[in-house]
Structure formats: structure tokens, C-alpha cells
Design an enzyme around this catalytic site. Sequence first.
Site, mmCIF file in Angstrom:
data_model
loop_
_atom_site.group_PDB
_atom_site.id
_atom_site.type_symbol
_atom_site.label_atom_id
_atom_site.label_comp_id
_atom_site.label_asym_id
_atom_site.label_seq_id
_atom_site.Cartn_x
_atom_site.Cartn_y
_atom_site.Cartn_z
ATOM 1 N N SER A 271 0.792 -1.269 -0.012
ATOM 2 C CA SER A 271 0.128 0.010 -0.014
ATOM 3 C C SER A 271 0.864 1.278 0.041
ATOM 4 O O SER A 271 2.057 1.308 0.344
ATOM 5 C CB SER A 271 -0.840 -0.167 1.453
ATOM 6 O OG SER A 271 0.175 0.204 2.445
ATOM 7 N N LYS A 272 0.339 2.204 -0.466
ATOM 8 C CA LYS A 272 0.988 3.629 -0.620
ATOM 9 C C LYS A 272 1.175 4.105 1.007
ATOM 10 O O LYS A 272 2.332 4.613 1.251
ATOM 11 C CB LYS A 272 -0.301 4.666 -0.979
ATOM 12 C CG LYS A 272 0.287 5.500 -2.222
ATOM 13 C CD LYS A 272 -0.241 6.795 -2.196
ATOM 14 C CE LYS A 272 -1.556 6.619 -3.337
ATOM 15 N NZ LYS A 272 -2.522 7.818 -3.603
ATOM 16 N N ARG A 273 0.496 3.793 1.809
ATOM 17 C CA ARG A 273 0.661 4.033 3.121
ATOM 18 C C ARG A 273 1.851 3.568 3.685
ATOM 19 O O ARG A 273 2.833 3.898 4.165
ATOM 20 C CB ARG A 273 -0.520 3.739 3.916
ATOM 21 C CG ARG A 273 -0.559 4.891 5.432
ATOM 22 C CD ARG A 273 -1.920 4.423 6.033
ATOM 23 N NE ARG A 273 -2.050 2.623 6.359
ATOM 24 C CZ ARG A 273 -1.518 1.958 6.996
ATOM 25 N NH1 ARG A 273 -0.598 2.306 7.951
ATOM 26 N NH2 ARG A 273 -1.809 0.668 7.162
ATOM 27 N N ALA A 276 5.280 4.518 2.177
ATOM 28 C CA ALA A 276 5.503 5.543 2.873
ATOM 29 C C ALA A 276 6.157 5.645 4.297
ATOM 30 O O ALA A 276 7.244 6.229 4.651
ATOM 31 C CB ALA A 276 4.325 6.841 2.827
#
Length: 520
Positions: A271-273, A276
Site C-alpha cells: 500500500s501507498k501508506r 511511505a
Amino acid sequence: MSQTVNLDRPVRVRFAPSPTGGLHIGGVRTALYNYAFAKKHQGKFLIRIEDTDQNRFIEGAESYIFEALRWLGLNADESPEVGGSFAPYRQSERKTMYRQYAEQLVASGNAYYAFDTAEELENMRKELEKAGAKNLSYNALTRTNMTNSLTLSPEETKKRIEAGDNYVIRIKIPKKEDIRFFDIVRGWVNVHSSTLDDKVLMKSDGMPTYHLANVVDDYLMEISHVIRGEEWLPSAPLHVFLYQSFGWVDKMPQFAHLPLLLNPDGQGKLSKRKAAEYGFPIFPLDWYEKEKNITIDGFREKGYLPEAINNFLALLGWHTSSDEEVFSLEHLIESFDLERIGKAGVRFEIKKAEWFNQYYIRLKTNEQLLQYLKETLSNLKVNTDFDDEKLLKICNLMRDRITFPQDIYLEAKYLFEVPTQYDAKAITKNWQGEGLAFVDFCQNNLSTLKNNWEGENIKHHLHEWVEQNGYKMGKVMPALRLAVSGVSGGADLGMIMEIIGFENVLQRIEIAKKTIVITN
Ligand code: GLU
């Protein structure tokens, strides 16, 4: 793993992204596998833009996809950009051709018109919920209570259509039937039709949904193999049923659903989260998100080389029998095999991507690295009067020590600038006694090397001086290094001194002696 890939037809595969934002790195892997498979079998690699959902249209997303694939060298044989004999390759430009296919299915009894309003659909959902039903969808059971051409008389249906009533066209999924298909990665997949719902094929605005457009286009574009992410596996039975309903079974592509990419901790889909959180990109290129006015990092801008990304992605789900690791695009094409793709989700281990980046940087010539260095210097607005000869020396000195091209500068700033700070630990440890004495000695004697100011020669004499004076190498060299570079570790000191230059080294020693006394 059995011999299962059907190669009886000319190989034609497609990457079919929806331009709804930055391209997820998982999509890039899908493109890469399609590309490798096509090239391996002298087939064609197509890009088809699936942009029928106008609500999800995002400006710039399409050109972003093309740029990303170009950067990686995954050039399409047919696409909206290069054209081809099955053009257009953008679904929004094909929209008028889908209706006839939806109508064809209505005529053959495999689809029907549904006139239900949003309110009616909501009521159905509520009633089903009240009755304790788990499956709240429009399907073989519920459609009998709804307003559609199966429950209305043919006259009434016709009347409504002619009056301009809103309607959609839905697939008519049989009540009890096994839908069975072969997936190259997963083997035989069996799905009972009672688990499927009557998906909309044509929306009330006359636009096809993904399912209809995707299947019709794969058929019309003579796609031989559908290689796509696992998230599309639940749609595959519907697609297979569509091929059956159209009578296109002999032209049905073979499916290969690629395993999920997982977060580095193995927990859930990448996931993007999480990316990051771990500090790595998830998009190939920087992506500017307009609504939030933020730029999301891309692998390219972080300094990853396209060769490294391709190699890294190649191994996320696929491997050879020998577990070989290094694959240029050419070698990947030779070796690639859909039958050696695993089912299990694969962790996204960014360390591996970094390793490949280092590997491919080392394969670059100094001249190639020089281009990167110049780019970095200009991006960071570093002014330097170093000529190419000196910059090439820097590239050569740093090439084995870096992960990203910009590190040639970032890891060796001391070559470009006089230190303004000195490593505190190194000061405590080495800026005293023997260390200081050696620095003084160098200050007094370096001029003897001036006419042969060359890394190897400098190093040779430094070692000689250490020996002659009975110094301990580990005590004195760090002091000299500290004075010259400001840091405690780094590239070969002789080469550092050569690059900095005789006058500048003396000047730096002078500055260090003053500054370090003050800061200490
Ligand atoms: N448009 C779909 C996507 O965005 C394509 C899926 C498929 O390859 O069938 O991924």
C-alpha cells in the site's frame, strides 16, 4: 508446474491500465511480464487505455503511463501512441462499438434490460438485509422481483425503451452452473455461478462497464493471453461466461493472474501508506496529486535505474529453475516463462531494489556516470569549476561506493566544498597527540609531492612518513582525513587529496587547525 501455456495462436498480449492516477508499481510489473512474454514468443505487446469510466478520469494519468513505460524501455508494438491495425487503443474512442455487443447478448438471452431506479435498488438491498440475506446483490434469485425485461412483458419493455426510460444492460448469470477455466498460474479454477451477480455491462449513459469493454476488446484485438494482477481473478469467471455467451470460446485468451505484491512485513497488499512508512516509492515516476497539491515520490527521481527496477520487478513472482538473479531486459526475454510464476504473494523488499541499483551503477562507464553527476550538480545548483577530467575522476572514485547516481555528489560533498563542520566523534578520537603531529608533519612536507600530485604517489608517501616517524596508521590517518574532508570515512584518501589539489589540501589543513581548535 506443468506444460500449460498454449502457443497455438500468435502471441498478442496487452497491458490495459485505467488512467486513474499514478501507475502503481504492481501495474508496472504486469506490463513487464506482458512485455517479456510477448517478446519471448515474437509476439506483440499492446497498450490499451481503459478509460470508459469518465468519473474517474484524471488529467495527465495517461501520459504518465506512457512516460513510465518508455523510461523502462517497455515499448509497445501497438498503442494509442504508436497506433496499429486494431486501432483505436483508447476505449473512450471505441465507445460506440460496445452497444451492439451488449444488444447481441440480450438477443441471445444472455443479458437483459433493467429499469430499476436507484431507489428501487436501495429498497431491494434493505429488504434483503431485513430478511437476513448475506448476498445483497442483483442476481439469479433477486432479479425475478425487479423491474427488468425478464419480469416485464416484451411490449412493456419496448414501450419503456422507446419512451426513453433509463435502463442498464445486465448479464444474466445462470442460477446453477459451474464456470470452469484454466489459469496458467493457478491451474483449474472452478466457480459456481450462484456466487456471481448480474453485473452491469452497459450503463444508463450508454457507456460500457469495464467487464464488457475489456472482453470485447480482448476478443477484437485477438489477445492470446491475459496476464494481469490477482485482483482481477474474481472477475475472470464473469469474463469466461461472457466468452461463452458470445460464442467466442475458441478465441478465449488464456489467463495468468499474477500474485499479489505484499508489504515488506508480509502484512497485506502493498500500500501507498506502508510504502511511505518504510520510505520507498510506489510509483515509477514522481506523481503530482492535483487535489492535494502534493507530489508523490517516484523511483526514477529517487535515483533508481530502469535496469534495476525491471530486474527487481522481474523477480517479484517469477524465478528460473536455477534461481538466477541478474536479468537485463534481453536476458529476461530469453528466460521468461509464465509457468514459473508462483501463486503466493511476494514481499516488496526494497533492499533488493537498492542492491540491483548498485549493481547496475557499477556496470555504467565513467562517462555515463559523468552525465548523472552533471545532472545532480545542476539540479542541486552546485557551482563548481571542476572540468570533465576531474569530474570523471570523482565518478571513478565513487562508483563502487554508491547506491544512487546522486550519491556521487552527496557522498562526496567534501570533494566540492571546504568542510564547514567536522565529525565530532572523529575529533574526540583522533584530533590529538600523534594525530595532530602527523597533520603538522604533512603540512610541512606535502610540498615535496607537489610535482607528482597523484593519488597513488600521495598514498605511498603518507605511508612512508607514518612508518619513518613510528606513528600508528590507525591513529594518524583519520586525523589527516578529518582535516581534509571533515568526515571520518570515505573514499581513498590519496585520491581525495589528488582531486582536491595540492594548494587546497594545505588550505584545508590550515582551516581545520583553526576551526577544530575553536569548536573543540
Ligand atoms: N483496466 C484494468 C486495470 O486497470 C485492466 C485489468 C485487466 O487487465 O483486465 O487494471
